[in-house]
Design a protein around this motif. Structure first.
Motif, short mmCIF file in Angstrom:
data_model
loop_
_atom_site.label_atom_id
_atom_site.label_comp_id
_atom_site.label_asym_id
_atom_site.label_seq_id
_atom_site.Cartn_x
_atom_site.Cartn_y
_atom_site.Cartn_z
N ALA A 51 -88.13 14.23 -23.96
CA ALA A 51 -89.05 15.03 -23.15
C ALA A 51 -90.26 15.47 -23.97
N TRP A 52 -90.03 15.94 -25.20
CA TRP A 52 -91.15 16.35 -26.04
C TRP A 52 -92.07 15.18 -26.33
N LYS A 53 -91.50 14.01 -26.57
CA LYS A 53 -92.32 12.81 -26.82
C LYS A 53 -93.18 12.49 -25.59
N PHE A 54 -92.57 12.58 -24.41
CA PHE A 54 -93.28 12.26 -23.18
C PHE A 54 -94.42 13.23 -22.92
N VAL A 55 -94.18 14.52 -23.09
CA VAL A 55 -95.23 15.50 -22.77
C VAL A 55 -96.37 15.43 -23.78
N ARG A 56 -96.05 15.12 -25.05
CA ARG A 56 -97.12 14.96 -26.03
C ARG A 56 -98.02 13.77 -25.69
N GLU A 57 -97.39 12.69 -25.27
CA GLU A 57 -98.14 11.48 -24.95
C GLU A 57 -98.94 11.62 -23.66
N ASN A 58 -98.53 12.53 -22.79
CA ASN A 58 -99.18 12.66 -21.48
C ASN A 58 -99.87 14.00 -21.28
N ASN A 59 -100.02 14.76 -22.37
CA ASN A 59 -100.74 16.04 -22.33
C ASN A 59 -100.20 16.97 -21.24
N ILE A 60 -98.88 17.13 -21.23
CA ILE A 60 -98.20 18.01 -20.26
C ILE A 60 -97.67 19.24 -20.99
N ASP A 61 -97.80 20.39 -20.37
CA ASP A 61 -97.29 21.64 -20.94
C ASP A 61 -95.79 21.74 -20.69
N MET A 62 -95.04 22.02 -21.74
CA MET A 62 -93.59 22.17 -21.59
C MET A 62 -93.07 23.28 -22.48
N VAL A 63 -92.09 23.99 -21.98
CA VAL A 63 -91.38 25.01 -22.74
C VAL A 63 -89.89 24.69 -22.66
N ALA A 64 -89.18 24.78 -23.77
CA ALA A 64 -87.75 24.49 -23.80
C ALA A 64 -86.96 25.78 -24.02
N ILE A 65 -85.94 25.98 -23.20
CA ILE A 65 -85.02 27.10 -23.35
C ILE A 65 -83.70 26.55 -23.86
N ASN A 66 -83.28 27.00 -25.04
CA ASN A 66 -82.07 26.49 -25.67
C ASN A 66 -81.04 27.60 -25.84
N PRO A 67 -80.18 27.80 -24.85
CA PRO A 67 -79.18 28.86 -24.95
C PRO A 67 -77.98 28.43 -25.80
N SER A 68 -77.29 29.42 -26.31
CA SER A 68 -76.01 29.17 -26.98
C SER A 68 -74.94 29.08 -25.90
N VAL A 69 -73.71 29.47 -26.19
CA VAL A 69 -72.65 29.40 -25.18
C VAL A 69 -72.95 30.40 -24.06
N VAL A 70 -73.06 29.88 -22.84
CA VAL A 70 -73.47 30.69 -21.70
C VAL A 70 -72.26 31.09 -20.87
N ILE A 71 -72.04 32.38 -20.73
CA ILE A 71 -70.96 32.88 -19.89
C ILE A 71 -71.52 33.98 -18.99
N GLY A 72 -70.68 34.52 -18.13
CA GLY A 72 -71.12 35.53 -17.18
C GLY A 72 -70.59 35.22 -15.80
N PRO A 73 -71.05 35.95 -14.77
CA PRO A 73 -70.54 35.75 -13.42
C PRO A 73 -70.94 34.39 -12.85
N LEU A 74 -70.02 33.79 -12.08
CA LEU A 74 -70.24 32.48 -11.49
C LEU A 74 -70.75 32.60 -10.07
N LEU A 75 -71.70 31.73 -9.72
CA LEU A 75 -72.12 31.58 -8.33
C LEU A 75 -71.50 30.34 -7.70
N GLN A 76 -71.13 29.37 -8.53
CA GLN A 76 -70.50 28.15 -8.02
C GLN A 76 -68.99 28.36 -7.93
N PRO A 77 -68.29 27.57 -7.12
CA PRO A 77 -66.87 27.83 -6.86
C PRO A 77 -65.91 27.34 -7.93
#
Length: 212
Positions: free
Chosen positions: A61-87
């Motif tokens: 993705a970073w390679k693609f956005v650099r080559e195509n002049n697209i703005d991108m931000v990456a969110i990199n979470p660690s282990v994600v827990i908490g309340p579930l919305l899916q079943p």
């Protein structure tokens, strides 16, 4: 009217992103992935392959956005827990399930960063709305060894069957540091892990995914 596309919208994190976007007045267009993606159950050590697939996907993705002049931000979470919305139970919530009600006699000898799914969802939206956001944002409220997570769970739920022994006799895997400064620049006030663990357990109970 602002229309936002959320990919993998039925997932653990994305379902919260969709919920928060709708609360903020956005119109959401959602896509969902093939149930066999990104990891087939027949793959040995699927967590390793999942991690690799995420790393390679972000790199591409970073390679693609650099080559195509697209703005991108990456969110990199660690282990994600908490309340579930899916079943169903997702992979990270399963780490908590495996620690309670006698599901396992031992806890892993591993140290992870931990983060509430609501903080992760909020970070995605803040990164979208804040024009100055750029680059990568690593998210972790706290980095703890499983032995410390077990202690918190025992303090919160003293009647639950929680393992007291590590899976091996090796020295505990060391913890590490994750800077919170970038995340705070997005206006994220991290939910304490104690609250996150309680929300996780209560959600699992409400969804009848555990019993006690």
């Amino acid at each position: 009217m602002v229309v936002v596309c959320v990919t993998g919208a039925s997932g653990f994190i994305a379902s919260w992103i969709v919920k928060f976007l709708l609360h903020r007045g956005y119109t959401v267009r959602a896509t969902v992935r093939d149930p066999a993606s990104p990891v087939l159950s027949v793959v040995q050590d699927p967590q390793l392959w999942y991690t690799l697939s995420k790393t390679l996907a972000e790199s591409a993705a970073w390679k693609f956005v650099r080559e195509n002049n697209i703005d991108m931000v990456a969110i990199n979470p660690s282990v994600v827990i908490g309340p579930l919305l899916q079943p169903e139970i997702n992979a990270s919530s399963a780490l908590v399930v495996n620690l309670i009600n006698g599901c396992s006699q031992t806890f892993p000898n591993a140290s992870y960063g931990w983060i509430n799914v609501k903080d992760v969802a909020n970070a995605h939206i803040q990164a979208y709305e804040i024009a100055s956001a750029s680059g990568r944002y690593c998210l972790a409220e706290r980095v703890l060894h499983f032995s410390q997570v077990v202690k918190i769970l025992h303090d919160l739920y003293p009647t639950l069957q929680i393992p007291e022994k590590c899976e091996d006799d090796k020295p505990y895997e060391p913890t590490f540091q994750v800077s919170k400064e970038n995340a705070k620049s997005l206006g994220i006030e991290f939910i304490p892990l104690e609250v996150t663990l309680r929300e996780t357990v209560e959600s699992l109970k409400e969804n009848k995914l555990i019993e006690f």
